[in-house]
Design an enzyme around this catalytic site. Structure first.
Site, PDB file in Angstrom:
ATOM      1  N   CYS A 145     -95.017 -26.123 -33.176  1.00 54.53           N
ATOM      2  CA  CYS A 145     -95.554 -26.797 -34.360  1.00 54.53           C
ATOM      3  C   CYS A 145     -94.574 -27.833 -34.901  1.00 54.53           C
ATOM      4  CB  CYS A 145     -95.914 -25.776 -35.436  1.00 54.53           C
ATOM      5  SG  CYS A 145     -94.602 -24.558 -35.771  1.00 54.53           S
ATOM      6  N   HIS A 225     -94.179 -25.003 -42.826  1.00 56.84           N
ATOM      7  CA  HIS A 225     -92.833 -25.566 -42.755  1.00 56.84           C
ATOM      8  C   HIS A 225     -92.769 -26.828 -43.612  1.00 56.84           C
ATOM      9  CE1 HIS A 225     -92.260 -22.909 -39.346  1.00 56.84           C
ATOM     10  NE2 HIS A 225     -93.172 -23.544 -38.637  1.00 56.84           N
TER      11      HIS A 225
END
Length: 351
Positions: A145, A225
């Site tokens: 990711c 994140h």
């Protein structure tokens, strides 16, 4: 032999990524979800059959356990592979690397996820950077990711002729949300012990020309994140020119704090309001009104949905391996239309 014009896709592993890949494949007009293989006979396997997908056990033992639990089982992974053109392996880290031998024995095209090393396939994939080099290959690895977000954003700057070098700091979620009860970190921050952290070299496995260094720290939250980047440009530029470079990427969504999107939880709530399955944020959500340019220096921050950002990349990787769609822009457009990518920009007035 496949007599259909649709690519038959097997998904091996029905966890955080696998269930999203299965849903996405089922939405593509040029693909058919052949089935899902897993080891679990609990609620997750029940979701497979409830959605109308064909369920397979990883081996005969798992298939029998599923039958004993009252599940409708179509067979084993071997059976599923025999009815498929390509397999997307979404099993846990290092398990996929072991499965590769089986796929190669059967002559299967296969995709692994970013938890595996680049050497497992010899090719790393982000659609906007390495689609063409994946065409017709037997296998590829969709990178993690964070690496996906790095390659997307830096490629946008590179395509605009603006990228010289990039240095990024990553605030990494501690674990996946559904596993929060199993572990994670609390009341502390955990720095990754090496600089650069692994995401920078991983981005270079997609594009060796990137001059990128990353540092990372795990933080006690599970939503997503958060990245902060300092980039040296090839020349002085203004803010609007940089924003135009990011706008040119179909998988970067410019968001604004002025719209109330002041934190990652607010962005996730927007995804829910848009009706995204699992509140998926497929795009890099980059704050346009936080971005600063000073001469040839650029500073910006963005959010990465660790559960969703690789899903459109995986769909494009399927097309690249099969080779029926040779133009990356065509594949990206197909995937984006099926998944509603672009809706964030539309919801915010096209900015």
């Amino acid at each position: 032999m496949n007599t259909s014009s649709k690519t038959r896709v097997a998904v091996n592993g029905y966890g955080v990524i696998g269930k999203r890949v299965a849903d996405a494949v089922a939405q593509q007009e040029d693909m058919e979800l052949a089935g899902v293989s897993d080891i679990s006979a609990d609620w997750r396997a029940r979701m497979v059959t409830q959605k109308g997908f064909r369920l397979y056990g990883a081996a005969s033992e798992q298939a029998q356990a599923m039958r004993d639990a009252g599940l409708d089982v179509a067979g084993t992974l071997d059976d599923l592979l025999g009815a498929s053109d390509v397999v997307v392996d979404c099993t846990p880290k290092r398990v996929a690397a072991k499965n590769v031998e089986l796929y190669r024995q059967k002559g299967m095209k296969f995709i692994v996820q970013g938890g595996e090393k680049h050497e497992v396939t010899g090719h790393s994939f982000v659609a906007e950077a390495s689609y063409e080099s994946a065409l017709g290959r037997d296998s590829t690895r969709v990178v993690s990711c964070n690496t996906t977000s790095i390659v997307r954003t830096l490629t946008a700057l590179k395509h605009a002729g603006l990228l010289r070098r990039a240095r990024g700091t990553l605030l990494r979620r501690a674990t996946d949300p559904w596993e929060s009860h199993l572990g994670g970190i609390m009341n502390t921050l955990v720095p990754e012990p090496e600089i650069p952290s692994h995401q920078g070299p991983d981005a270079q496995s997609v594009d060796p020309d990137l001059d990128v260094i990353t540092m990372a720290v795990k933080v006690p939250e599970t939503l997503a994140h958060l990245h902060y980047w300092a980039v040296q440009l090839t020349r002085s530029a203004d803010t609007e020119e940089v924003l135009d470079a990011f706008r040119a990427s179909p998988r970067i969504a410019l968001i604004r704090m002025a719209d109330g999107l002041t934190a990652i939880n607010a962005v996730k709530e927007l995804m829910a309001d848009l009706g995204r399955p699992h509140d998926n944020l497929y795009e890099v959500a980059l704050w346009a009104d936080m971005l600063k340019v000073q001469g040839d220096e650029l500073f910006y921050g963005y959010m990465v949905d660790n559960q969703a950002i690789v899903i459109p990349e995986t769909v494009d990787a399927i097309r690249a391996l099969v080779g029926q769609v040779r133009d990356p822009h065509e594949s990206i457009a197909k995937t984006n239309a099926a998944l509603g990518i672009g809706a964030v920009v539309d919801a915010l007035g096209g900015r």
